[in-house]
Design a protein around this motif. Structure first.
Motif, mmCIF file in Angstrom:
data_model
loop_
_atom_site.group_PDB
_atom_site.id
_atom_site.type_symbol
_atom_site.label_atom_id
_atom_site.label_comp_id
_atom_site.label_asym_id
_atom_site.label_seq_id
_atom_site.Cartn_x
_atom_site.Cartn_y
_atom_site.Cartn_z
ATOM 1 N N GLN A 79 0.783 -1.112 0.042
ATOM 2 C CA GLN A 79 -0.059 -0.035 0.106
ATOM 3 C C GLN A 79 0.801 1.100 0.142
ATOM 4 O O GLN A 79 2.014 1.308 0.339
ATOM 5 C CB GLN A 79 -0.898 0.052 1.259
ATOM 6 C CG GLN A 79 -1.970 -1.143 1.082
ATOM 7 C CD GLN A 79 -2.777 -1.568 2.572
ATOM 8 O OE1 GLN A 79 -2.344 -2.295 3.332
ATOM 9 N NE2 GLN A 79 -3.693 -0.682 2.787
ATOM 10 N N PRO B 168 -4.374 -6.822 3.342
ATOM 11 C CA PRO B 168 -4.289 -5.341 3.330
ATOM 12 C C PRO B 168 -4.301 -4.853 5.045
ATOM 13 O O PRO B 168 -4.885 -5.655 6.021
ATOM 14 C CB PRO B 168 -5.377 -4.906 2.607
ATOM 15 C CG PRO B 168 -6.542 -5.726 2.812
ATOM 16 C CD PRO B 168 -5.666 -7.223 2.980
ATOM 17 N N ASP C 105 -4.567 2.895 -0.650
ATOM 18 C CA ASP C 105 -4.660 2.229 -1.672
ATOM 19 C C ASP C 105 -3.581 1.443 -2.055
ATOM 20 O O ASP C 105 -2.509 1.849 -1.619
ATOM 21 C CB ASP C 105 -4.924 3.362 -2.739
ATOM 22 C CG ASP C 105 -5.748 2.987 -3.981
ATOM 23 O OD1 ASP C 105 -5.912 1.612 -4.137
ATOM 24 O OD2 ASP C 105 -5.607 3.631 -4.997
ATOM 25 N N TRP C 106 -3.583 0.685 -2.944
ATOM 26 C CA TRP C 106 -2.461 0.013 -3.746
ATOM 27 C C TRP C 106 -1.452 0.975 -4.097
ATOM 28 O O TRP C 106 -1.716 1.820 -4.850
ATOM 29 C CB TRP C 106 -2.805 -1.117 -4.788
ATOM 30 C CG TRP C 106 -4.161 -1.840 -4.164
ATOM 31 C CD1 TRP C 106 -5.171 -2.035 -5.154
ATOM 32 C CD2 TRP C 106 -4.041 -2.799 -3.175
ATOM 33 N NE1 TRP C 106 -5.974 -2.780 -4.439
ATOM 34 C CE2 TRP C 106 -5.317 -3.124 -3.197
ATOM 35 C CE3 TRP C 106 -3.541 -3.225 -2.068
ATOM 36 C CZ2 TRP C 106 -5.962 -4.213 -1.969
ATOM 37 C CZ3 TRP C 106 -3.928 -3.748 -1.137
ATOM 38 C CH2 TRP C 106 -5.107 -4.242 -0.940
#
Length: 235
Positions: A35, A80, A123-124
């Motif tokens: 991330q 995540p 977010d990635w």
């Protein structure tokens, strides 16, 4: 010599046995926290993890693992890290939990709210999205909340895919990656780590990367370099 190489040299000098790790149809790749807050130069954790990430080539090596899985039919799982608004109402935290909350690391509104998510710290990293969005080859699990997978569905997802062997990588090395390693071992998985596809915080008198690499060498069935793993899979 980087931290991975130093740790493996120490393992050899200490005469710890090599147990081996054979990649077969029950093997999956598990990547922790790929991330922005960890891996982007704009991420809130970059000031403390950037040195290790750069030294290890973590960003490039993680992309190699995503591609390796896609090209060779090895399923990739992603665990995540998200913090929702209600997580900021906890009555106590450990030192690094408190720091992550203070700097709003991995923040999202709530489970059903993705407003502002695109491009945020949660977010990635952009170059990973084309791989993660391939749902045939990648499974994104529910988020872990502290460091390990005890409170998300990583183990369930692995078991439902009949995975027995896990190749582990991601962020951060001495916290979430090592915590996933320890729990997966306790759950009966065979686990290898890609040492140079991790990175950890470095602070005055505290070298998280060296601590992580040392424990990988002591705990995992094998510690790969990214180059070594690619060679084994593609041979």
């Amino acid at each position: 010599m980087n931290s991975t190489e130093r740790a493996m040299q120490g393992k050899r000098e200490a005469q710890l046995p090599e147990t081996g790790f054979e990649i077969d149809e029950t093997t999956a790749i598990l990547i922790i926290d790929p991330q922005n807050d960890f891996l982007s130069t704009e991420g809130v954790a970059w000031p403390v993890v950037g040195e290790s990430v750069t030294e290890n080539g973590t960003i490039e090596n993680l992309e190699t693992l995503f591609k390796l899985g896609a090209d060779n039919g090895i399923h990739v799982f992603v665990s995540p890290h998200y913090y929702y608004e209600h997580d900021h109402k906890w009555y106590f935290e450990g030192a690094l939990e408190k720091l992550m909350h203070n700097i709003k690391m991995f923040d999202r509104g709530d489970q059903l709210n993705i407003e502002g998510f695109e491009g945020s710290g949660a977010d990635w990293l952009p170059q990973y999205k084309k791989y993660i969005n391939n749902k045939d080859n990648v499974t994104v699990t529910s988020p872990h909340k502290v460091f390990g997978p005890e409170n998300n569905d990583v183990v369930l997802q692995l078991r439902k895919r009949k995975v027995d062997k896990v190749i582990l990588a991601g962020m951060s090395g001495n916290l979430c990656v090592e915590s996933h390693l320890r729990e997966l071992l306790e759950c009966g998985f065979e686990v290898a780590v890609v040492g140079d596809a991790t990175g950890s915080a470095k602070l005055p008198n505290l070298d998280g990367d060296l601590a992580a690499q040392t424990n990988y060498a002591m705990l995992a069935s094998h510690v790969f370099t990214t180059k070594e793993l690619v060679g084994v899979v593609e041979s």
